[in-house]
Design a protein around this motif. Structure first.
Motif, short mmCIF file in Angstrom:
data_model
loop_
_atom_site.label_atom_id
_atom_site.label_comp_id
_atom_site.label_asym_id
_atom_site.label_seq_id
_atom_site.Cartn_x
_atom_site.Cartn_y
_atom_site.Cartn_z
N ALA A 36 0.86 -0.56 0.23
CA ALA A 36 -0.26 0.58 0.12
C ALA A 36 1.29 0.93 -0.26
N PRO A 37 0.38 2.52 0.03
CA PRO A 37 1.40 3.23 -0.94
C PRO A 37 1.54 3.80 1.10
N GLY A 38 2.53 4.31 1.07
CA GLY A 38 3.49 4.66 2.37
C GLY A 38 4.58 3.12 3.09
N GLU A 39 4.12 2.45 2.41
CA GLU A 39 4.58 1.15 2.94
C GLU A 39 6.58 0.60 2.84
N PRO A 40 7.52 1.03 3.19
CA PRO A 40 8.35 0.77 3.09
C PRO A 40 8.57 -0.86 2.01
N ILE A 41 9.40 -0.96 1.39
CA ILE A 41 9.58 -1.39 0.42
C ILE A 41 11.32 -1.90 -0.40
N ARG A 42 11.67 -3.34 -0.70
CA ARG A 42 13.42 -3.31 -0.77
C ARG A 42 13.23 -3.95 -2.59
N LEU A 43 13.75 -3.08 -3.44
CA LEU A 43 14.44 -3.23 -4.27
C LEU A 43 15.41 -4.24 -5.13
N GLY A 44 15.59 -4.56 -6.09
CA GLY A 44 17.26 -5.00 -6.11
C GLY A 44 17.03 -5.53 -7.92
N TRP A 45 17.75 -5.04 -8.34
CA TRP A 45 18.18 -5.73 -9.97
C TRP A 45 19.31 -6.31 -9.79
N ASN A 46 19.38 -6.91 -11.22
CA ASN A 46 21.15 -7.69 -11.78
C ASN A 46 21.73 -5.99 -12.38
N PRO A 47 22.97 -6.16 -12.19
CA PRO A 47 24.22 -5.06 -13.05
C PRO A 47 23.88 -5.21 -14.37
N GLY A 48 24.00 -5.77 -14.83
CA GLY A 48 23.40 -6.04 -16.55
C GLY A 48 21.94 -6.17 -16.91
N ASP A 49 21.19 -6.23 -15.91
CA ASP A 49 20.20 -4.96 -16.33
C ASP A 49 19.84 -3.76 -16.59
N ALA A 50 21.45 -3.09 -15.95
CA ALA A 50 20.86 -1.67 -16.18
C ALA A 50 22.36 -0.87 -17.09
N VAL A 51 21.60 -0.70 -17.52
CA VAL A 51 22.05 0.20 -18.69
C VAL A 51 22.11 1.80 -19.13
N LEU A 52 23.71 2.01 -19.50
CA LEU A 52 24.05 4.01 -19.71
C LEU A 52 23.87 4.11 -21.04
N VAL A 53 23.03 5.01 -21.13
CA VAL A 53 23.00 5.57 -22.59
C VAL A 53 23.20 6.70 -22.40
#
Length: 223
Positions: A201-218
């Protein structure tokens, strides 16, 4: 039911042209019928082996129909490649933002070490990107697709984790979107509804993550 489009296509094909030009033929149709016609056109093109140049403003339509896609901006060819190339490896910010949904974060600093690049965004997020995601020195944006960001509570393995707070929840049926504030950055996260382990729900804490290969520099798009 798309009959006018089908008749127009038949009239063009009866002359067996070496090249077929289609200029937004499905623009007036509703979404469901447009998706059905896209598959019909693709099947006909493959069966008849006619080179087809298809002009559209619908990015999803371009990805569905094409073997190669050319993205144009103000008369300039920004990038030409396969649908997967443009979606996973956009050349600049315009292509990254134009093809599908994308989180684009301003890069404040980056440090290269071998085939890895460490990035700090203007909003204070520090991440590492893999070799396939490292652009040249002109890189000014960190790009990450919403569906490549995972909620760590779901138990998905990833090498990056950030604490955030849910600002907005959007239920779309097969997917659920979250707008999450991480530091001063706002991230859009897309989670398949069937894989969602719990509701936020809005206002709740959440932990996010992703693998390095999924992030791209443009890079910034050319002026």
């Amino acid at each position: 039911g798309g009959q006018q489009q089908r008749v127009a296509l038949a009239r063009a094909l009866v002359f067996e042209p070496p090249v077929l030009l289609m200029d937004e033929p499905l623009g007036a149709l509703d979404r469901k019928l447009r998706e059905q016609m896209q598959l019909e056109i693709k099947q006909i093109q493959r069966a008849l082996h006619i080179t087809t140049l298809y002009v559209t403003h619908d990015q999803e339509e371009a990805l569905v129909l094409s073997d190669r896609v050319a993205v144009m901006n103000r008369g300039r060819l920004e990038q030409v490649g396969t649908p997967a190339d443009l979606y996973d490896r956009p050349r600049n910010r315009f292509v990254a933002d134009f093809i599908g949904e994308m989180n684009l974060l301003e890069v404040a600093a980056l440090v290269r070490a071998g085939d890895r690049t460490r990035v700090r965004t203007a909003g204070g997020i520090e991440v590492e990107v893999g070799p396939c995601g490292a652009a040249g020195p002109e890189a000014v944006r960190l790009a990450i697709r919403p569906e490549r960001i995972v909620v760590r509570d779901d138990g998905d393995p990833c090498a990056v984790a950030h604490e955030g707070k849910v600002e907005e929840v959007i239920f779309l049926g097969e997917d659920t979107k979250y707008r999450v504030r991480v530091g001063s950055e706002a991230l859009l996260v897309k989670v398949p509804s069937r894989l969602r382990r719990r509701d936020y729900a809005p206002g709740e804490p959440i932990r996010l993550g992703w693998n390095p290969g999924d992030a791209v520099l443009v890079a910034e798009e050319p002026g």
